[in-house]
Design a protein around this motif. Structure first.
Motif: not given
Length: 89
Positions: A31-33, A45-52, A57-61
């Motif tokens: 997920e992204v905050i 939710d983080l999506e493929l090929n999106s821009t961070v 803030v990127v968070c993995t579960g």
């Protein structure tokens, strides 16, 4: 102990020099905050090929992972990781 500290330092330096970070692999719950927003709409939710960006803030579960790319730089995040890109250069 020092090896872990070195890894964290190198990882943070890598994120600071990254310009346009994009995810190329996502497995599980990532997920992204968005720090510019508040409430439930700030988490998505983080999506493929999106821009961070530095506002994210990127968070993995649990049991999740992702791989972020910036030109020749590859950043792999394992499970239960929280990371934020600090600045654009």
């Amino acid at each position: 102990m020092y090896a872990g500290c070195t890894f964290i330092l190198l990882f943070l330096c890598a994120l600071e020099t990254a310009i346009a970070v994009t995810p190329s692999f996502i497995n599980g719950k990532v997920e992204v905050i968005d720090t510019n927003l508040t409430g439930p709409e700030s988490i998505f939710d983080l999506e493929l090929n999106s821009t961070v960006t530095s506002d994210h803030v990127v968070c993995t579960g649990v049991g999740s992972r992702t791989e972020l790319h910036d030109r020749g730089l590859i950043i792999r995040l394992g499970a239960n990781t929280v990371v934020q890109k600090k600045s654009d250069i």
